[in-house]
Scaffold this motif. Structure first.
Motif, mmCIF file in Angstrom:
data_model
loop_
_atom_site.group_PDB
_atom_site.id
_atom_site.type_symbol
_atom_site.label_atom_id
_atom_site.label_comp_id
_atom_site.label_asym_id
_atom_site.label_seq_id
_atom_site.Cartn_x
_atom_site.Cartn_y
_atom_site.Cartn_z
ATOM 1 N N ASP A 18 -28.388 24.844 -22.897
ATOM 2 C CA ASP A 18 -27.761 25.094 -21.614
ATOM 3 C C ASP A 18 -28.188 26.439 -21.046
ATOM 4 O O ASP A 18 -28.463 26.570 -19.843
ATOM 5 N N ARG A 19 -28.238 27.465 -21.891
ATOM 6 C CA ARG A 19 -28.649 28.789 -21.409
ATOM 7 C C ARG A 19 -30.092 28.773 -20.931
ATOM 8 O O ARG A 19 -30.428 29.403 -19.922
ATOM 9 N N GLU A 20 -30.946 28.051 -21.649
ATOM 10 C CA GLU A 20 -32.346 27.951 -21.236
ATOM 11 C C GLU A 20 -32.467 27.232 -19.894
ATOM 12 O O GLU A 20 -33.256 27.626 -19.034
ATOM 13 N N LYS A 21 -31.686 26.186 -19.706
ATOM 14 C CA LYS A 21 -31.704 25.458 -18.438
ATOM 15 C C LYS A 21 -31.229 26.345 -17.295
ATOM 16 O O LYS A 21 -31.816 26.342 -16.202
ATOM 17 N N MET A 22 -30.172 27.105 -17.519
ATOM 18 C CA MET A 22 -29.666 28.001 -16.484
ATOM 19 C C MET A 22 -30.701 29.076 -16.149
ATOM 20 O O MET A 22 -30.859 29.456 -14.991
ATOM 21 N N ARG A 23 -31.419 29.549 -17.178
ATOM 22 C CA ARG A 23 -32.458 30.558 -16.919
ATOM 23 C C ARG A 23 -33.570 29.970 -16.062
ATOM 24 O O ARG A 23 -34.051 30.600 -15.137
ATOM 25 N N ARG A 24 -33.969 28.752 -16.374
ATOM 26 C CA ARG A 24 -35.033 28.109 -15.607
ATOM 27 C C ARG A 24 -34.613 27.852 -14.162
ATOM 28 O O ARG A 24 -35.420 27.943 -13.244
ATOM 29 N N LEU A 25 -33.341 27.496 -13.981
ATOM 30 C CA LEU A 25 -32.851 27.161 -12.642
ATOM 31 C C LEU A 25 -32.382 28.385 -11.858
ATOM 32 O O LEU A 25 -31.883 28.237 -10.740
ATOM 33 N N ALA A 26 -32.541 29.574 -12.413
ATOM 34 C CA ALA A 26 -32.036 30.787 -11.772
ATOM 35 C C ALA A 26 -32.533 30.965 -10.338
ATOM 36 O O ALA A 26 -31.751 31.327 -9.449
ATOM 37 N N PRO A 27 -33.827 30.736 -10.014
ATOM 38 C CA PRO A 27 -34.255 30.902 -8.616
ATOM 39 C C PRO A 27 -33.520 29.970 -7.658
ATOM 40 O O PRO A 27 -33.151 30.390 -6.551
ATOM 41 N N LEU A 28 -33.296 28.708 -8.069
ATOM 42 C CA LEU A 28 -32.566 27.785 -7.208
ATOM 43 C C LEU A 28 -31.128 28.243 -7.025
ATOM 44 O O LEU A 28 -30.575 28.178 -5.910
ATOM 45 N N ARG A 29 -30.503 28.727 -8.086
ATOM 46 C CA ARG A 29 -29.126 29.191 -8.001
ATOM 47 C C ARG A 29 -29.017 30.419 -7.108
ATOM 48 O O ARG A 29 -28.041 30.579 -6.366
ATOM 49 N N GLN A 30 -30.009 31.289 -7.158
ATOM 50 C CA GLN A 30 -29.964 32.475 -6.309
ATOM 51 C C GLN A 30 -30.089 32.112 -4.829
ATOM 52 O O GLN A 30 -29.360 32.637 -3.986
ATOM 53 N N VAL A 31 -31.005 31.195 -4.515
ATOM 54 C CA VAL A 31 -31.172 30.761 -3.125
ATOM 55 C C VAL A 31 -29.904 30.078 -2.628
ATOM 56 O O VAL A 31 -29.432 30.334 -1.515
ATOM 57 N N GLU A 32 -29.313 29.221 -3.466
ATOM 58 C CA GLU A 32 -28.095 28.523 -3.040
ATOM 59 C C GLU A 32 -26.921 29.488 -2.896
ATOM 60 O O GLU A 32 -26.125 29.384 -1.951
ATOM 61 N N ALA A 33 -26.795 30.449 -3.804
ATOM 62 C CA ALA A 33 -25.721 31.437 -3.693
ATOM 63 C C ALA A 33 -25.867 32.269 -2.429
ATOM 64 O O ALA A 33 -24.888 32.575 -1.745
ATOM 65 N N TYR A 34 -27.105 32.633 -2.108
ATOM 66 C CA TYR A 34 -27.347 33.410 -0.877
ATOM 67 C C TYR A 34 -26.960 32.589 0.344
ATOM 68 O O TYR A 34 -26.304 33.087 1.270
ATOM 69 N N TRP A 35 -27.345 31.305 0.368
ATOM 70 C CA TRP A 35 -27.011 30.438 1.499
ATOM 71 C C TRP A 35 -25.502 30.303 1.646
ATOM 72 O O TRP A 35 -24.969 30.388 2.752
ATOM 73 N N HIS A 36 -24.790 30.089 0.537
ATOM 74 C CA HIS A 36 -23.334 29.969 0.599
ATOM 75 C C HIS A 36 -22.694 31.256 1.099
ATOM 76 O O HIS A 36 -21.662 31.218 1.768
ATOM 77 N N GLY A 37 -23.293 32.409 0.781
ATOM 78 C CA GLY A 37 -22.750 33.666 1.269
ATOM 79 C C GLY A 37 -22.840 33.809 2.775
ATOM 80 O O GLY A 37 -22.053 34.539 3.382
ATOM 81 N N LEU A 38 -23.794 33.112 3.390
ATOM 82 C CA LEU A 38 -23.956 33.154 4.847
ATOM 83 C C LEU A 38 -23.197 32.040 5.555
ATOM 84 O O LEU A 38 -22.963 32.120 6.758
ATOM 85 N N CYS A 39 -22.832 31.011 4.814
ATOM 86 C CA CYS A 39 -22.289 29.803 5.429
ATOM 87 C C CYS A 39 -20.853 30.005 5.908
ATOM 88 O O CYS A 39 -20.015 30.527 5.166
ATOM 89 N N ALA A 40 -20.578 29.612 7.143
ATOM 90 C CA ALA A 40 -19.217 29.606 7.663
ATOM 91 C C ALA A 40 -18.563 28.278 7.298
ATOM 92 O O ALA A 40 -19.235 27.310 6.928
ATOM 93 N N ARG A 41 -17.235 28.219 7.419
ATOM 94 C CA ARG A 41 -16.538 27.004 7.011
ATOM 95 C C ARG A 41 -16.877 25.838 7.925
ATOM 96 O O ARG A 41 -16.893 24.681 7.469
ATOM 97 N N ASP A 42 -17.175 26.108 9.213
ATOM 98 C CA ASP A 42 -17.414 25.019 10.156
ATOM 99 C C ASP A 42 -18.833 24.997 10.697
ATOM 100 O O ASP A 42 -19.124 24.264 11.645
ATOM 101 N N ALA A 43 -19.741 25.773 10.122
ATOM 102 C CA ALA A 43 -21.116 25.790 10.621
ATOM 103 C C ALA A 43 -22.049 26.325 9.548
ATOM 104 O O ALA A 43 -21.694 27.244 8.803
ATOM 105 N N VAL A 44 -23.233 25.748 9.477
ATOM 106 C CA VAL A 44 -24.236 26.243 8.533
ATOM 107 C C VAL A 44 -24.870 27.501 9.111
ATOM 108 O O VAL A 44 -24.770 27.764 10.313
ATOM 109 N N PRO A 45 -25.532 28.320 8.306
ATOM 110 C CA PRO A 45 -26.098 29.580 8.805
ATOM 111 C C PRO A 45 -27.202 29.365 9.838
ATOM 112 O O PRO A 45 -27.808 28.297 9.923
ATOM 113 N N LEU A 46 -27.443 30.409 10.606
ATOM 114 C CA LEU A 46 -28.567 30.425 11.543
ATOM 115 C C LEU A 46 -29.850 30.808 10.807
ATOM 116 O O LEU A 46 -29.824 31.585 9.856
ATOM 117 N N ARG A 47 -30.947 30.278 11.285
ATOM 118 C CA ARG A 47 -32.242 30.667 10.718
ATOM 119 C C ARG A 47 -32.454 32.169 10.817
ATOM 120 O O ARG A 47 -32.989 32.806 9.901
#
Length: 235
Positions: free
Chosen positions: A16-45
Motif C-alpha cells: 500500500d505504501r509503495e502504491k501511494m508513493r507511485r500515485l503521489a503526483p496524481l494525488r498532488q494534482v487532485e489535492a491542488y484542484w480540490h483546494g481551488l474548487c468552490a462548492r458550486d463551481a469548478v476552478p477557472l483555468r
C-alpha cells in the motif's frame, strides 16, 4: 521476507505504501484542484498556478474541449512527451489511447465536461517488439474557461515500467466517473488544501459600480476662474 514475528499484514502495508508513493503526483494534482474548487463551481483555468503542484509538473497537462467527446492537449509535461516520443501539445488526448478503446475514452471525456465529473482511469500499455509491459494511471479534472464555460481540464498521468520503443499507447482497464461538485468533502489527502492563488499574469478585475449622480455632484470640485493658466509643452 517476513522478519521474526512478522505477518501478512506487514506485506500488505508495504504494498500500500509503495502504491501511494507511485500515485503521489496524481494525488498532488487532485489535492491542488480540490483546494481551488468552490462548492458550486469548478476552478477557472486562469486560477491554475504551476507552483501549486511543482512536484508533479512532468506528469501534468492542460487540455481544451474541441468536441463533445474530444479534447486537445494545450500544455503537457515531459513524461507525456517521453511516452509518445514527440511533443504532443496540440494533439488530441486520445493519441495516448489504443484505437480500440477510443470510443470508450471519448465517453469518459464527455462526462468530464458535461456533468462535470472527475475521471480516473487505469491503463495498460499495448505490447510489441521493444515495448515491455507497462501500466499507467490517469486523472482528469474539469476547469472553466474565463468565459465560465466548462471547456478546459487539468490532468495528470503516471506510468510504471520501462517505456521502450515509442509511441506507447494504452488500453483502458478501468474507468471511474465521480461527480466533480458536492463531493469535495469526501476527498482525503496527505496534502493540505491550498487557497486559490492570484493568477500570475492577470489581476482580478473589480466589478464596475457607477456612483449615484448626487454623489458625483457633492464631491465634484467647484468651478474656479483663476488668473493663472497651466501650459504644458511636449517639445
Amino acid at each position: 521476507m517476513l522478519g521474526k514475528g512478522g505477518s501478512d499484514k506487514d506485506v500488505v502495508s508495504m504494498t500500500d505504501r509503495e502504491k501511494m508513493r507511485r500515485l503521489a503526483p496524481l494525488r498532488q494534482v487532485e489535492a491542488y484542484w480540490h483546494g481551488l474548487c468552490a462548492r458550486d463551481a469548478v476552478p477557472l483555468r486562469s486560477q491554475i498556478d504551476p507552483r501549486g503542484m511543482e512536484d508533479a509538473l512532468e506528469n501534468a497537462f492542460l487540455m481544451e474541449r474541441i468536441a463533445p467527446t474530444m479534447a486537445k492537449i494545450r500544455v503537457a509535461g515531459t513524461h507525456l512527451n517521453d511516452l509518445m516520443g514527440m511533443q504532443i501539445a496540440g494533439m488530441p488526448l486520445s493519441c495516448l489511447v489504443a484505437p480500440s478503446d477510443r470510443e470508450r475514452f471519448g465517453e469518459a471525456v464527455a462526462h468530464l465536461f458535461a456533468d462535470p465529473a472527475i475521471i480516473r482511469i487505469d491503463l495498460v500499455a499495448e505490447g510489441g517488439f521493444g515495448k515491455p509491459d507497462m501500466e499507467a494511471h490517469m486523472i482528469l479534472l474539469p476547469l472553466r474557461s474565463d468565459f465560465g464555460d466548462q471547456t478546459r481540464a487539468l490532468g495528470a498521468l503516471i506510468s510504471h515500467g520501462r517505456i521502450g520503443r515509442t509511441p506507447r499507447r494504452f488500453t483502458l482497464r478501468n474507468v471511474e466517473v465521480t461527480p466533480a461538485l458536492g463531493g469535495a468533502a469526501d476527498f482525503t489527502s496527505d496534502a493540505p488544501a491550498r487557497p486559490a492563488p492570484t493568477p500570475a499574469l492577470q489581476e482580478p478585475a473589480a466589478p464596475y459600480q457607477p456612483r449615484p449622480a448626487e454623489d458625483l455632484q457633492s464631491t465634484a470640485a467647484p468651478a474656479t476662474h483663476g488668473h493663472l493658466r497651466l501650459v504644458v509643452s511636449n517639445d
